[in-house]
Design an enzyme around this catalytic site. Structure first.
Site, PDB file in Angstrom:
ATOM      1  N   CYS A  76      26.084  34.931  52.228  1.00  0.00           N
ATOM      2  CA  CYS A  76      27.265  34.138  51.879  1.00  0.00           C
ATOM      3  C   CYS A  76      28.298  34.197  53.005  1.00  0.00           C
ATOM      4  O   CYS A  76      28.516  35.250  53.612  1.00  0.00           O
ATOM      5  CB  CYS A  76      27.865  34.671  50.581  1.00  0.00           C
ATOM      6  N   CYS A  80      34.460  38.616  50.709  1.00  0.00           N
ATOM      7  CA  CYS A  80      34.939  39.403  49.572  1.00  0.00           C
ATOM      8  C   CYS A  80      34.536  40.873  49.787  1.00  0.00           C
ATOM      9  O   CYS A  80      33.335  41.191  49.832  1.00  0.00           O
ATOM     10  CB  CYS A  80      34.345  38.860  48.272  1.00  0.00           C
ATOM     11  N   CYS A  83      31.635  42.718  47.978  1.00  0.00           N
ATOM     12  CA  CYS A  83      30.379  42.022  47.668  1.00  0.00           C
ATOM     13  C   CYS A  83      29.237  42.302  48.645  1.00  0.00           C
ATOM     14  O   CYS A  83      29.356  42.060  49.848  1.00  0.00           O
ATOM     15  CB  CYS A  83      30.635  40.519  47.592  1.00  0.00           C
ATOM     16  N   CYS A 120      23.210  33.127  32.592  1.00  0.00           N
ATOM     17  CA  CYS A 120      24.199  32.850  33.646  1.00  0.00           C
ATOM     18  C   CYS A 120      23.537  32.839  35.017  1.00  0.00           C
ATOM     19  O   CYS A 120      22.948  33.848  35.427  1.00  0.00           O
ATOM     20  CB  CYS A 120      25.271  33.936  33.659  1.00  0.00           C
ATOM     21  N   CYS A 151      25.538  29.152  31.691  1.00  0.00           N
ATOM     22  CA  CYS A 151      26.725  29.516  32.470  1.00  0.00           C
ATOM     23  C   CYS A 151      26.313  29.478  33.939  1.00  0.00           C
ATOM     24  O   CYS A 151      25.161  29.781  34.266  1.00  0.00           O
ATOM     25  CB  CYS A 151      27.188  30.919  32.087  1.00  0.00           C
ATOM     26  N   CYS A 211      35.083  30.925  32.136  1.00  0.00           N
ATOM     27  CA  CYS A 211      34.775  32.352  32.158  1.00  0.00           C
ATOM     28  C   CYS A 211      35.481  32.906  33.392  1.00  0.00           C
ATOM     29  O   CYS A 211      35.121  32.557  34.520  1.00  0.00           O
ATOM     30  CB  CYS A 211      33.262  32.562  32.247  1.00  0.00           C
ATOM     31  N   ARG A 283      34.365  40.714  28.194  1.00  0.00           N
ATOM     32  CA  ARG A 283      33.030  41.234  28.553  1.00  0.00           C
ATOM     33  C   ARG A 283      33.116  42.517  29.367  1.00  0.00           C
ATOM     34  O   ARG A 283      33.760  42.565  30.416  1.00  0.00           O
ATOM     35  CB  ARG A 283      32.218  40.186  29.317  1.00  0.00           C
TER      36      ARG A 283
HETATM   37  N1  SAM Z   1      29.781  33.296  44.965  1.00  0.00           N
HETATM   38  C1  SAM Z   1      30.392  32.982  43.757  1.00  0.00           C
HETATM   39  C2  SAM Z   1      31.839  33.383  43.689  1.00  0.00           C
HETATM   40  O1  SAM Z   1      32.237  34.307  44.363  1.00  0.00           O
HETATM   41  O2  SAM Z   1      32.579  32.766  42.917  1.00  0.00           O
HETATM   42  C3  SAM Z   1      29.666  33.500  42.533  1.00  0.00           C
HETATM   43  C4  SAM Z   1      29.081  34.884  42.522  1.00  0.00           C
HETATM   44  S1  SAM Z   1      30.207  36.252  42.705  1.00  0.00           S
HETATM   45  C5  SAM Z   1      29.086  37.556  43.022  1.00  0.00           C
HETATM   46  C6  SAM Z   1      30.849  36.491  41.084  1.00  0.00           C
HETATM   47  C7  SAM Z   1      31.783  37.649  40.828  1.00  0.00           C
HETATM   48  O3  SAM Z   1      31.057  38.868  40.758  1.00  0.00           O
HETATM   49  C8  SAM Z   1      32.870  37.954  41.822  1.00  0.00           C
HETATM   50  O4  SAM Z   1      33.959  37.098  41.723  1.00  0.00           O
HETATM   51  C9  SAM Z   1      33.257  39.365  41.438  1.00  0.00           C
HETATM   52  O5  SAM Z   1      34.259  39.360  40.456  1.00  0.00           O
HETATM   53  C10 SAM Z   1      31.963  39.938  40.868  1.00  0.00           C
HETATM   54  N2  SAM Z   1      31.406  40.970  41.764  1.00  0.00           N
HETATM   55  C11 SAM Z   1      30.762  40.765  42.930  1.00  0.00           C
HETATM   56  N3  SAM Z   1      30.413  41.917  43.511  1.00  0.00           N
HETATM   57  C12 SAM Z   1      30.847  42.901  42.694  1.00  0.00           C
HETATM   58  C13 SAM Z   1      30.802  44.331  42.744  1.00  0.00           C
HETATM   59  N4  SAM Z   1      30.254  44.964  43.779  1.00  0.00           N
HETATM   60  N5  SAM Z   1      31.332  45.031  41.726  1.00  0.00           N
HETATM   61  C14 SAM Z   1      31.903  44.379  40.679  1.00  0.00           C
HETATM   62  N6  SAM Z   1      31.984  43.044  40.579  1.00  0.00           N
HETATM   63  C15 SAM Z   1      31.469  42.310  41.567  1.00  0.00           C
HETATM   64 FE1  SF4 Z   2      30.100  35.139  48.431  1.00  0.00          FE
HETATM   65 FE2  SF4 Z   2      30.002  37.464  47.162  1.00  0.00          FE
HETATM   66 FE3  SF4 Z   2      32.351  36.350  47.671  1.00  0.00          FE
HETATM   67 FE4  SF4 Z   2      30.715  35.219  45.834  1.00  0.00          FE
HETATM   68  S1  SF4 Z   2      31.682  37.235  45.706  1.00  0.00           S
HETATM   69  S2  SF4 Z   2      31.856  34.178  47.453  1.00  0.00           S
HETATM   70  S3  SF4 Z   2      28.726  35.704  46.760  1.00  0.00           S
HETATM   71  S4  SF4 Z   2      30.867  37.093  49.206  1.00  0.00           S
END
Ligand code: SAM
Ligand code: SF4
Ligand code: DTB
Length: 336
Positions: A76, A80, A83, A120, A151, A211, A283
């Site tokens: 990606c 973040c 992530c 989802c 979802c 959500c 949740r």
């Molecule tokens: N890429 C898309 C986005 O960011 O909107 C969808 C997938 S993203 C992985 C969805 C959510 O998962 C993130 O916004 C975050 O809140 C949660 N998430 C991701 N990595 C995480 C982690 N290591 N621990 C807890 N929550 C996590």
């Molecule tokens: Fe990409 Fe992870 Fe951020 Fe979703 S949470 S936009 S998958 S880096």
């Protein structure tokens, strides 16, 4: 129950009801001060109040089961900090292209057979491209035809994309605010808080259920958690579903090594979400793998009424379905 006991409970209810929402000068539904007061209550008083709100608004002892599938993994472009799927960090996640429809159908069938009612689909995208969206809409229709709620979480949506998802039968779109606006910039730099709010508005306008929740344990203070709930609870219409994630620390991500959050503070966050968003599903999301059964039981008592169910979240582990079913049995929880 004897008279003395009854009187004690009555007094406790009166005392707890005293901590009510003070009207904000900004005319918002929940003033920050009121949310802070809730967090600051003695733990037992807080969860007692949350439980009372919960049983007034939902079927007690019942938990909704949502199963996740990562339909496009890793690589990606976003940054973040929590992530493991960001291409900017070196983690053990292998990049995988968009899944084939047949694979998604088998995963959804398995989720349904295990007892999930919602499926989802998550993709590691900044935002979906038109050609990707076409494949995802086929997946949504297939999931719906199995009799499951659908979802999707695909990143930011552009004008018109939410309508395409709605037309395919999408029930919920997950897009998290993640944290308080004041902290957000320390965690993510490639998209703004306003970008997220814009996507959420598109989802609402298309009449897809929202959500939206966040992550705690990012290193924020209690004020940060107050700020997240303040944003969610004051939306014109609060999200129908509010995932509260506990940071799952993954080797290679910038947030690896962050001081862990006290799990009682996680439960407090669930309780405050329940009280401030009485009609939303709350949740208990990422992080269950690190929690003991007692903490999960407290989270259910405090108003959590949904979980991610299935051995895997997107790329990290989740408790096994057998372990969860055993927990439901021990706590006399029904599922739907
Ligand atoms: N890429 C898309 C986005 O960011 O909107 C969808 C997938 S993203 C992985 C969805 C959510 O998962 C993130 O916004 C975050 O809140 C949660 N998430 C991701 N990595 C995480 C982690 N290591 N621990 C807890 N929550 C996590
Ligand atoms: Fe990409 Fe992870 Fe951020 Fe979703 S949470 S936009 S998958 S880096
Ligand atoms: C949400 O709030 N949590 C889920 C779902 N929405 C998409 C994702 C949790 C991801 C945890 C880290 C991983 O497994 O990659």
């Amino acid at each position: 129950m004897n008279k003395a006991n009854n009187q004690f409970i009555q007094k406790k209810v009166e005392f707890i009801n005293k901590t009510s929402n003070s009207q904000s000068t900004l005319n918002e539904k929940w003033a920050k001060e009121s949310i802070t007061e809730l967090f600051d209550l003695p733990f037992n008083d807080l969860i007692f109040k949350a439980h009372a709100v919960h049983i007034e608004n939902f079927e007690p002892n019942t938990v909704q089961l949502s199963t996740l599938l990562s339909i496009k993994t890793g690589g990606c472009s976003e940054d973040c900090g929590y992530c493991p799927q960001s291409a900017r960090f070196s983690t053990s996640v292998d990049n995988e292209p968009l899944m084939q429809l047949e694979e998604v159908i088998s995963a959804a069938q398995a989720a349904k057979a295990a007892g999930a009612t919602r499926f989802c689909m998550g993709a590691a995208w900044r935002s979906p491209k038109e050609k990707d969206l076409k494949h995802v809409t086929e997946m949504i229709s297939a999931v719906k035809s199995l009799g499951l709620e659908s979802c999707a979480t695909l990143g930011m949506l552009k004008e018109g994309q939410a309508e395409q998802l709605k037309a395919a039968g999408l029930d919920y779109y997950n897009h998290n605010l993640d944290t308080a606006p004041e902290i957000y910039g320390d965690i993510i730099s490639t998209r703004t808080y306003q970008d997220r709010l814009d996507t959420l508005a598109r989802v609402r306008d298309a009449e897809i259920h929202v959500c939206c929740g966040g992550i705690v344990g990012l290193g924020e203070t209690r004020e940060g958690r107050v700020g997240l709930i303040h944003q969610l609870a004051n939306m014109d219409k609060p999200p129908e579903s509010v995932p509260i994630n506990l940071l799952t620390q993954v080797e290679g991500t910038p947030l690896m090594g962050t001081e862990g959050l006290d799990h009682f503070e996680f439960v407090r966050t669930i309780a405050v979400a329940r009280i401030t968003m009485p009609n939303s599903y709350v949740r208990l999301s990422a992080g269950r793998e690190m929690m003991d059964d007692g903490i999960q039981a407290l989270a259910f008592f405090s108003g959590a009424n949904s979980i991610f169910y299935g051995e895997e979240l997107l790329t990290t582990e989740n408790p096994s379905t057998i372990k969860d079913q055993e927990l439901f049995r021990r706590l006399d929880l029904k599922t739907n």
